[in-house]
Enzyme design. Structure first.
Site, short mmCIF file in Angstrom:
data_model
loop_
_atom_site.label_atom_id
_atom_site.label_comp_id
_atom_site.label_asym_id
_atom_site.label_seq_id
_atom_site.Cartn_x
_atom_site.Cartn_y
_atom_site.Cartn_z
N ARG A 1 -14.75 36.63 -32.21
CA ARG A 1 -15.43 35.48 -32.16
C ARG A 1 -16.88 35.56 -31.62
NH1 ARG A 1 -10.74 31.84 -29.71
NH2 ARG A 1 -10.88 33.64 -28.24
N GLU B 1 -7.81 18.68 -30.37
CA GLU B 1 -8.27 20.01 -31.07
C GLU B 1 -6.92 20.68 -31.71
OE1 GLU B 1 -8.75 24.58 -31.01
OE2 GLU B 1 -7.79 23.73 -29.38
N ASP C 1 -7.76 20.62 -25.19
CA ASP C 1 -7.76 22.14 -25.92
C ASP C 1 -6.42 22.59 -26.12
OD1 ASP C 1 -8.59 24.80 -26.44
OD2 ASP C 1 -7.26 25.22 -24.66
C1 GLC Z 1 -8.50 26.78 -28.32
C2 GLC Z 1 -10.13 27.26 -27.99
C3 GLC Z 1 -9.94 28.66 -28.13
C4 GLC Z 1 -8.83 29.29 -27.23
C5 GLC Z 1 -7.60 28.78 -27.26
C6 GLC Z 1 -6.88 28.96 -25.93
O1 GLC Z 1 -8.12 27.04 -29.43
O2 GLC Z 1 -10.76 26.69 -29.18
O3 GLC Z 1 -11.37 29.09 -27.96
O4 GLC Z 1 -8.99 30.85 -27.34
O5 GLC Z 1 -7.65 27.41 -27.44
O6 GLC Z 1 -7.25 28.22 -24.95
#
Ligand code: GLC
Length: 613
Positions: A500, A311, A269
């Site tokens: 979201r 990600e 993440d």
């Molecule tokens: C990533 C997640 C998102 C979250 C962010 C902070 O981008 O996909 O949902 O708000 O990290 O953890």
């Protein structure tokens, strides 16, 4: 077996420790205690290896020997299909999820990403991305033992479990943060905490604001902490300080704990933010890549079948750098995702074609996770240079897309909401379910048959592309049956500030699907079946067509399946480039066409044209 297993750790250690040492040297080599850190790390890896069950070691062994034989990893199979879901919204709790295996099997799903399910804050917790313990499951979802049992039940059915490794930050209630608040020096050093605002301001000067509607800048004042804490996202998410090797050592242990539960993929993440250096934007810095490599090599030693998924929703130049055999073998494909929506709004696939041609290639043995929607907003992360080269002004185009998808553009079919609108620049991102953004919500409201057909055709076309591209297609749970936006989050004070939630919808297992939703679900099932049978969809071989008409995006898989999509509601001509006169059959509709003869594509038509042998 025992002997093989013991040898495996030793072999993996010998093979990967040199590279791991080099990576860590880059990060911590100037410290007097560098070699002590390495020694401690090896102990951590050995302990995790000892705790790893023989079932998981067998999995490791199979994974490694498959790799040695040069076989494709499971995620490049044409039989692999993913979904991502919130356990509470999908099935109430973890035990409930085990009873849904049949549902996944019917759809052909063998990869299930469970959204954050570890202990978190009571109120707003960013959908669980504020983790208070990496080892304790949220009480309302079950226990860590339930999770372990679920993962094992999934594995027996051939389903790989994916969860998040939220490693850029912890919640402000994690025990490390609590100790930091109490003034424990060791744990204060786990975070970035500054007594003086001037220090925070100094960093802020070069940082992008990620959640500007939460607060300006990236720091939050905490009275109890006696200072300013680095919080890139929400104020309750405290960024970890990886320049401190103690943080790396601690997080490796958390990572291996998750791996030893049987988790096969960790979604890293917010990985672009993990390394910070003064005077920079602190995003995707060279040492961020090095740090991820270090985590990956540590995993290779103690849990070799564990795979990372990146990600990185950033500029495409940076996205690709996180992908590699010693980095993330899987990566979200945010460019493909954003440009599907961009082409749909503008009826112009030129930027999509150009970007895919230029940016598709990734290292062998790695795969894109292609998707249309996920739990997050849509950000327009295409390259400005590529847009300019087509005469598209990227700033105006992003503005247009935001207006188009948030109901501020006349004639738009989309129903969506703005996310994190920047009060200074007016910039924002977009939220909404696939079906609502593709026009189904509007069509149903107007009860207009033609609009309904167009919306279904858009969804069909996008899924048709998704299933045909090389890599792993990922379905956001609910989109497989065209779930519409749910505006009820606005009434919940815990969620109201985060749009979201409009596309994070609770699944109602008793609700009867509308005819259009049923059509879409059946379409998906069929596409998944056809794809799973067709070996030419496996692996990574693809070439992208040169642009013929601006509305059309086309590519060819494994030299034999020509995938063609018309991103507009006009009829447009197209010519298949295969040997002259060769007959091709659409795998979905049985329609036949001949190569090098012009055909007319129907509005939003999607074809999987296979060359006759
Ligand atoms: C990533 C997640 C998102 C979250 C962010 C902070 O981008 O996909 O949902 O708000 O990290 O953890």
């Amino acid at each position: 077996m025992r002997a093989i297993i013991w040898a495996m750790y030793k072999t993996q250690l010998q093979e990967n420790m040199p590279a791991l040492t080099a990576a860590l040297f880059e990060l911590y080599g100037s410290r007097w205690d560098f070699y002590l850190i390495l020694e401690r790390l090896e102990k951590i890896l050995a302990a995790a290896d000892k705790e790893r069950s023989s079932v998981l070691k067998k999995l490791d062994d199979d994974f490694l020997s498959g790799q040695k034989k040069g076989g494709e990893p499971w995620f490049l199979s044409n039989k692999s299909l993913g979904t991502m879901l919130y356990v509470d919204l999908f099935s109430g709790n973890i035990k409930g999820l085990a009873s849904k295996i049949k549902y996944f099997k019917e759809l052909g799903i063998n990869y299930v990403h469970l959204m954050p399910l570890f202990k978190t804050l009571k109120g707003d917790n960013d959908g669980g991305y504020a983790v208070s313990s990496y080892r304790e499951v949220q009480k309302n979802l079950g226990t860590t033992a339930d999770l372990k049992a679920l993962v094992s039940a999934f594995r027996k059915e051939g389903i790989h479990t994916v969860i998040d490794f939220v490693f850029n930050h912890t919640s402000c209630e994690h025990e490390w943060a609590k100790k930091a608040l109490k003034g424990d020096k060791k744990y204060r050093d786990f975070y970035y905490i500054y007594k003086n605002k001037a220090d925070a301001d100094e960093w802020n000067k070069s940082l992008r604001e990620i959640f500007p509607s939460v607060r300006r800048g990236s720091f939050t004042y905490f009275k109890e902490a006696g200072g300013w804490v680095w919080t890139t996202f929400n104020s309750f998410q405290w960024d970890l300080n990886y320049s401190n090797p103690e943080v790396f050592l601690a997080m490796v242990q958390e990572m291996l704990f998750l791996a030893n539960l049987g988790i096969e993929v960790l979604r890293l993440d917010a990985l672009a933010f993990v390394w910070k250096e003064k005077g920079t934007a602190c995003e995707s810095l060279p040492k961020a890549y090095t740090l991820i490599k270090a985590f990956s090599l540590a995993a290779k030693i103690a849990a070799p079948s564990l795979v990372f998924k990146s990600e990185a929703i950033v500029h495409p130049d940076q996205v690709v750098k996180y992908i590699g055999q010693d980095m993330c073998r899987l990566s979200y494909n945010p460019l493909q995702m954003a440009l599907f929506w961009s082409s749909l709004a503008s009826r112009d696939a030129r930027l999509l074609t150009l970007s895919m041609k230029k940016r598709w290639a990734i290292p062998d043995g790695c795969a894109w996770v292609n998707y249309i929607r996920c739990h997050d907003d849509i950000g327009w992360t295409f390259s400005d240079e590529e847009a300019w080269s087509l005469g598209i002004n990227p700033y105006e185009h992003r503005k247009f897309l935001n207006r188009f998808y948030t109901g501020r553009f006349d004639g738009s079919f989309a129903r969506g909401e703005a996310f994190q609108e920047n009060p200074t620049t007016g910039d924002c991102r977009v939220c909404g379910t696939m079906a609502s953004l593709a026009g189904l919500e509007e069509a149903l409201d107007k009860d207009d048959q033609l609009l309904k057909e167009m919306a279904v055709a858009r969804v069909r076309m996008m899924y048709g592309l998704l299933f045909a591209l090389p890599g792993l297609p990922l379905l956001y749970a609910g989109d497989e049956e065209a779930t519409l936006n749910d505006y009820s989050y606005k009434k919940n004070p815990k969620l109201a500030g985060d749009s979201r939630w409009v596309h994070r919808v609770k699944k109602d297992w008793d609700k009867k699907l509308l005819p259009e939703q049923k059509t879409i679900r059946d379409l998906i099932k069929r596409m998944a079946k056809v794809r799973a049978k067709e070996k030419l969809f496996a692996g990574s071989k693809v070439w992208f067509y040169d642009q013929q008409q601006p509305q059309v995006f086309a590519f060819c898989r494994s030299g034999a399946i020509h995938v063609v999509a018309n991103f507009s509601e006009s009829r447009v001509p197209f010519t298949v480039w295969a040997n002259k006169g060769r007959l091709l059959t659409d795998l979905l509709s049985a329609k036949q066409v001949r190569a090098q003869e012009q055909i007319l594509l129907e509005p939003y038509e999607l074809l999987w044209l296979k060359e006759e042998a």
